[in-house]
Design an enzyme around this catalytic site. Structure first.
Site, short mmCIF file in Angstrom:
data_model
loop_
_atom_site.label_atom_id
_atom_site.label_comp_id
_atom_site.label_asym_id
_atom_site.label_seq_id
_atom_site.Cartn_x
_atom_site.Cartn_y
_atom_site.Cartn_z
N GLU A 63 24.40 11.73 32.02
CA GLU A 63 23.38 11.06 31.20
C GLU A 63 23.97 10.59 29.87
OE1 GLU A 63 19.28 12.90 31.37
OE2 GLU A 63 20.43 14.45 32.41
N SER B 266 22.72 11.95 42.32
CA SER B 266 23.84 12.71 41.75
C SER B 266 24.59 13.49 42.82
CB SER B 266 23.34 13.65 40.66
OG SER B 266 22.46 14.60 41.22
N HIS B 267 23.99 13.68 43.99
CA HIS B 267 24.70 14.31 45.10
C HIS B 267 24.82 13.39 46.30
CE1 HIS B 267 24.09 17.96 42.73
NE2 HIS B 267 25.19 18.36 43.31
#
Lengths: 344, 344
Positions: free
Chosen positions: A188, A46-47
């Site tokens: 999500e 996610s990063h």
């Protein structure tokens, strides 16, 4: 699926080159790249590099100043360090403020770093870890985009508002947590939508404020805070402290300003650093040694300490390098080749 | 059931008289009574007169120093105010430290109050409200007794560790939350046991670490944190900051020291105060006015702000006095008459 091993340094060079090509200044590029590579190294996608597209889109849209020079403002007598990011990325602003925050926390026992006017791309765990390396305990928080409804409410007024904490450990990785104050991340819900799967109950409400398990309805409505009214209260606290108190945008204002959640948000961030040495001075026992007793008891009782998955991934990538798929490396090549033309 | 109306002042006099009769010093008695009466006035029975028995039991057991004089220790150059409660109650220590904390928060922008060696009877909402009256935003936390298992663990290693926050509002009651980081309070499990009712799922585990809905098994096992691993992490953070960092007991150590949860625990407390004026200085907009916009939006979307039930009860008791049952007033008379002989 074909996979490629790449060293941390090599990936860092490629990411920096992509960011420079996109017109981002040297200092900002290096600082943003550090977090992206750390995300990949920690298996925290996610990063990771997937965020490059969003970063380039935000540059292309003119919603970040890619050549801004952040500057530190603070009077010596204050325990608050303020860094004006000048509309640039959060990362170089944090980097500039860090040594000042460390110095003030040592001097006063407790100190705060405020980052204002930043386009927020960072991982709070990255920042609290930086402070634990200086022997400091640390809290960090910031707003995001208004996509979460306060418990009992029908409208998205809060962000997913991350809340992070770090505690130094000399012999191993620090104690670090960093979580969204929503039940789930927006990504999500998007993944459920693409997979055509219903959401678990309790994740979201529709646009009328009714509970829903339909991803489409959830995206048009609002996500819910974690832990019911308690998580909702913490999310609200983050709007107050990490937005309003520091004179920066709330999650609602950030969304109003940009009009979309597909670009990186503009807002601020609050980091509070505390010196356990100063707090424990004059009392029996070394706080760091005593904390190890607690961590041992927690691990010994079968519970996991937070962030262990990241640290395990980090050990692996430190030893073996970072694994990318062939399509990921192709995408990196495309971004380097096309620059801002690679994104919509 | 017969009911009696009593003014706040009258109840305060009675509670002070009971505490003095039990051998508690004048300053400590007044300070403890203030919280008890505020609890009754706010319809917050968990901090009301029913707590007098526990206070007297703790005095009788010799586990609190009823005549201790708290004292403040701090160097002018530090943003940390330390108050040594000397084994007395937390309340007078907070009262002593409060003006110093206010002064330091104004001076440095952020400051912390540490209370050490206190027998902890207080309501954190009472304390954060006191700081909001000074125009400060405030966080407060403390350990308790180890009765909560970290998520995934089988043993009670964390306390119900309350976490409280306050934000000043000039025209109405402050924004205040104060909650246990466990799903439920231990008292609620006890109430289910007495009523012979099963617990909701997700509240507790038995002594082997398996989920249980049986109150007896839960009391022999452990409660669970609110919000899964996120609440568990916050509970752990409170052990670290509000126990270990300040050189005071963790929830496990507090339970080991006293050997029972029926007496008041001995540990410390951490309060962090921030000046929104100092944090927002030089930025556009008044933080207090901007916060009202957020509160209006939350209330307007159908959500409740935290603590509203308490504030409604307070308005009623301010207007009509406090309502006690006949058996409550009889109990107060008995405590005043018998002193420490009234408790086991």
């Amino acid at each position: 699926m074909e996979q490629v091993q790449i060293s941390k340094n090599e990936l860092n060079d490629r990411v920096v080159a992509i960011l420079l090509k996109a017109g981002i200044s040297d200092f900002q590029a290096k600082s943003v790249a550090d977090v992206i590579v750390a995300g990949e190294a920690d298996g925290c996608k996610s990063h990771g590099i997937y965020r490059l597209d969003g970063i380039l889109r935000t540059v292309k849209a003119g919603k970040v100043n890619p050549v801004a020079a952040a500057h530190v403002m603070s009077s010596e007598a204050s325990a608050i360090i303020k860094v004006d990011a000048g509309g640039g990325f959060a990362n170089p602003a944090f980097e500039l403020g860090l040594p000042h925050l460390v110095e003030r926390a040592a001097k006063f026992g407790i100190a705060a770093l405020v980052i204002n006017d930043c386009t927020h791309f960072s991982a709070l765990w990255w920042e609290v870890e930086a402070l634990t390396r200086e022997g400091l305990a640390c809290l960090a928080m910031c707003p995001s985009y208004a996509t979460v409804a306060p418990t009992g409410g029908s409208k998205p007024l809060l962000g997913t508002n991350p809340f992070a904490f770090g505690w130094p450990r000399s012999q191993t990785f620090p104690y670090v947590f960093d979580f969204a104050t929503s039940v789930a991340a927006r990504g999500e819900i998007e993944l459920h939508r693409r997979a055509g799967k219903p959401l678990p109950e309790g994740w979201a409400i529709d646009a009328d404020g009714n509970p829903t398990t339909e991803p489409e309805a959830a995206l048009a409505g609002a996500m819910l805070p974690f832990g019911g009214h308690k998580g909702s209260s913490i999310g609200t606290m983050i709007e107050l402290l990490g937005g309003i108190m520091i004179g920066d945008l709330t999650s609602s204002e950030a969304l109003d300003y940009l009009g979309t959640t597909t670009l990186l948000p503009l807002h601020g961030e609050l980091v509070i650093a505390m010196s356990p040495q100063a707090f424990a001075a004059g009392r029996a026992g070394d706080p760091f040694a005593r904390a190890e007793v607690l961590f041992d008891a927690i691990a010994g009782s079968g519970a996991r300490l937070p962030s262990q998955r990241r640290f395990t991934a980090r050990q692996k990538s430190d030893a073996e390098g970072i694994t990318l798929t062939a399509s990921e490396t192709e995408h990196l090549e495309r971004l380097l080749d096309k620059g801002l033309d690679a994104v919509a």
